[in-house]
Design an enzyme around this catalytic site. Structure first.
Site, mmCIF file in Angstrom:
data_model
loop_
_atom_site.group_PDB
_atom_site.id
_atom_site.type_symbol
_atom_site.label_atom_id
_atom_site.label_comp_id
_atom_site.label_asym_id
_atom_site.label_seq_id
_atom_site.Cartn_x
_atom_site.Cartn_y
_atom_site.Cartn_z
ATOM 1 C CG ASP A 37 -20.413 -37.168 37.999
ATOM 2 O OD1 ASP A 37 -21.506 -36.619 38.153
ATOM 3 O OD2 ASP A 37 -20.193 -38.359 38.283
ATOM 4 C CE LYS A 73 -23.198 -33.531 31.676
ATOM 5 N NZ LYS A 73 -22.327 -34.404 32.466
ATOM 6 N N GLY A 125 -26.520 -34.335 38.750
ATOM 7 C CA GLY A 125 -26.247 -33.359 39.802
ATOM 8 C C GLY A 125 -25.298 -32.325 39.258
ATOM 9 C CG HIS A 126 -25.696 -30.021 36.317
ATOM 10 N ND1 HIS A 126 -26.432 -29.599 35.244
ATOM 11 C CD2 HIS A 126 -25.133 -31.178 35.945
ATOM 12 C CE1 HIS A 126 -26.327 -30.495 34.274
ATOM 13 N NE2 HIS A 126 -25.545 -31.463 34.679
ATOM 14 C CD GLN A 186 -27.665 -38.789 33.519
ATOM 15 O OE1 GLN A 186 -28.385 -38.759 32.553
ATOM 16 N NE2 GLN A 186 -28.003 -38.246 34.675
HETATM 17 P P1 IMP Z 1 -29.330 -44.386 36.908
HETATM 18 O O1 IMP Z 1 -29.262 -43.281 35.912
HETATM 19 O O2 IMP Z 1 -29.700 -43.915 38.292
HETATM 20 O O3 IMP Z 1 -30.197 -45.504 36.450
HETATM 21 O O4 IMP Z 1 -27.857 -45.011 37.071
HETATM 22 C C1 IMP Z 1 -27.239 -45.745 36.022
HETATM 23 C C2 IMP Z 1 -25.732 -45.504 36.010
HETATM 24 O O5 IMP Z 1 -25.483 -44.163 35.621
HETATM 25 C C3 IMP Z 1 -25.045 -45.672 37.353
HETATM 26 O O6 IMP Z 1 -23.736 -46.183 37.131
HETATM 27 C C4 IMP Z 1 -24.946 -44.256 37.899
HETATM 28 O O7 IMP Z 1 -23.888 -44.101 38.803
HETATM 29 C C5 IMP Z 1 -24.706 -43.497 36.620
HETATM 30 N N1 IMP Z 1 -25.181 -42.099 36.664
HETATM 31 C C6 IMP Z 1 -26.440 -41.653 36.558
HETATM 32 N N2 IMP Z 1 -26.482 -40.320 36.604
HETATM 33 C C7 IMP Z 1 -25.216 -39.908 36.725
HETATM 34 C C8 IMP Z 1 -24.613 -38.616 36.789
HETATM 35 O O8 IMP Z 1 -25.245 -37.578 36.731
HETATM 36 N N3 IMP Z 1 -23.250 -38.609 36.903
HETATM 37 C C9 IMP Z 1 -22.513 -39.743 36.930
HETATM 38 N N4 IMP Z 1 -23.032 -40.951 36.868
HETATM 39 C C10 IMP Z 1 -24.376 -41.047 36.768
#
Ligand code: IMP
Length: 434
Positions: free
Chosen positions: A13, A16, A40-41, A237
């Site tokens: 977040d 990017k 999420g962008h 991420q």
């Molecule tokens: P997962 O990717 O859904 O398995 O989540 C694993 C961890 O990564 C969790 O703490 C999510 O909140 C975090 N996470 C996954 N995608 C994002 C993102 O795009 N932004 C921020 N945190 C993320």
């Protein structure tokens, strides 16, 4: 120098999407290399706001956009994003790797059940089925985009997956079993929404719609680089959510670091020219896991409100804290960052003092306190027109200290969601940046 990787230097977040959208104007292609619709962008163009989860950010600019083999795809979400672009009269020039894996309807169910049983507490996943989809890829049971087109094989793979995952759900996780003792396995699967025929038909439909986009992402990118085209590799991420370098187990299931750009697209490491690390002027994190500079009092709340720090994917409030130089220095190390982009500086306007964590001692953050700054007279929009020199003196000191502590030059500062609310430092032309 045409291959530029954009990585998150914190916990995701970082902004990017905005940075890639900004640079995409000069780029020929933008490629996503890992993650799925957990990302999420948000990109704001005039009064239009686009929220993408899978589509690379350059799509709005009409650039060629590619989804590499390292990405996992929820085809329904991707089709919705294509439709959204069409509604804005943009026909995406999209290439999808046939080797990208597909998030199937059982994956989010397993994701939720795994969260319930974890011994160290839930990871706080986005619930999109990310971990289980990458797990299937690793165990070689996964379904890839190319499978959706070869119906007989797809059916067999789906059937096997439903047998394995269905049994795990029923007998290990005991998912929704109340009153279902007598049901045949097929009927149990149907009762939890995993009807083989229905899924088969639905996903064959997605395969038909997305089939025309399948192509050799590896060849397209390597050919483009042969022709000295400018390619942006868009990470999702952030470094500290990387499955290897992040705060395991509170991480995502892919390599969000720069190395993922190679394995997730088929472009070799010696072809990469530059890595830009994106960081906020403070720190945020969604989900569980360590966050040494987290602010639980008023200032944390204020940053969340002013910075609209709520997840694009799940809407969850983000945890907020001070800038952590140790975190970004580590990102510099494992990504070999060339430069930093500092986003959302304006969110800190009006604070009497700001703090930077310079290092840890016995696991505790050690802070340096600096005087804050006010929103410039006439607002940031006026400042942006003049450039970095017009920044409030204390904001400049803050940025320069960040750069010094992270041993990395800052090439961009963002002071608002709009494309125009961006300042390039010392390298005004993209040609000079690349
Ligand atoms: P997962 O990717 O859904 O398995 O989540 C694993 C961890 O990564 C969790 O703490 C999510 O909140 C975090 N996470 C996954 N995608 C994002 C993102 O795009 N932004 C921020 N945190 C993320």
């Amino acid at each position: 120098m045409p291959a530029i990787i954009v990585v998150g230097a914190q916990w995701g977040d970082e902004g990017k999407g905005k940075l890639v959208d900004y640079y995409a104007e000069k780029a020929d292609m933008v490629v996503r290399y890992q993650g799925g619709n957990n990302a999420g962008h948000t990109v704001v163009v005039g009064d239009q706001k686009f929220a993408f989860h899978l589509m690379p950010s350059g799509a709005i600019q009409g650039k060629k956009v590619l989804i590499g083999n390292g990405v996992i795809i929820n085809p329904k979400v991707l089709l919705e994003e294509i439709e959204n672009l069409r509604e804005h009269n943009i026909e995406p020039d999209l290439v999808i790797s046939p080797h990208a894996h597909v998030i199937m309807p059982y994956h989010p169910i397993i994701d939720a059940e795994q969260e319930n049983v974890r011994s160290g507490g839930a990871v706080g996943t986005t619930g999109r089925g990310i971990g289980p989809t990458y797990a299937d890829k690793a165990t070689r049971f996964g379904i890839r985009m190319e499978d959706l087109a070869s119906h007989e094989d797809f059916r067999k793979k789906l059937d096997l997956n439903l047998k394995i995952h269905g049994k795990t759900l029923r007998f290990v996780y005991e998912f929704d079993i109340e009153g279902k003792d007598e049901l045949s396995h097929e009927d149990y699967l149907c009762s939890i929404g995993l009807d083989l025929e229905k899924i088969f038909r639905e996903y064959c439909g997605y395969g038909r719609k997305l089939g025309k986009y399948l192509g050799n992402v590896d060849k397209v990118l390597n050919n483009a680089l042969d022709e000295h085209k400018l390619v942006l590799f868009e990470g999702a991420q952030g470094t500290h959510l990387d499955i290897d370098f992040g705060t395991y187990p509170n991480v995502t299931s892919s390599n969000a670091t720069a190395g993922g750009a190679c394995t997730g697209t088929g472009v070799g490491p010696t072809r990469m020219d530059k890595v830009i690390g994106v960081s906020k002027a403070y720190t945020t994190r969604v989900g569980g896991g360590p966050f040494p500079t987290e602010l639980n009092e008023e200032i944390g709340k204020r940053i969340r409100e002013v910075g609209h720090e709520f997840g694009t994917t799940t809407g969850r409030p983000r945890r907020c804290g001070w800038f952590d130089a140790e975190v970004v220095r580590y990102a510099r190390l494992v990504n070999h960052l060339d430069t930093l982009a500092i986003m959302k500086l304006d969110v800190l306007d009006g604070l009497e003092t700001v703090k930077i964590c310079t290092r840890y001692e016995e696991g505790k953050p050690i802070y340096e306190e600096m005087p804050g700054w006010q929103t410039p007279k006439g607002g940031w929009d006026a400042v942006v027109k003049t450039g970095y020199d017009a920044f409030p003196a204390n904001a400049k000191k803050y940025l320069e200290r960040i750069s010094e502590l992270c041993h990395t030059p800052i090439e961009m500062v963002s002071v608002g969601p709009e494309r125009s609310q961006t300042v390039l430092l010392s390298r005004p032309q993209l040609e000079q940046i690349v």
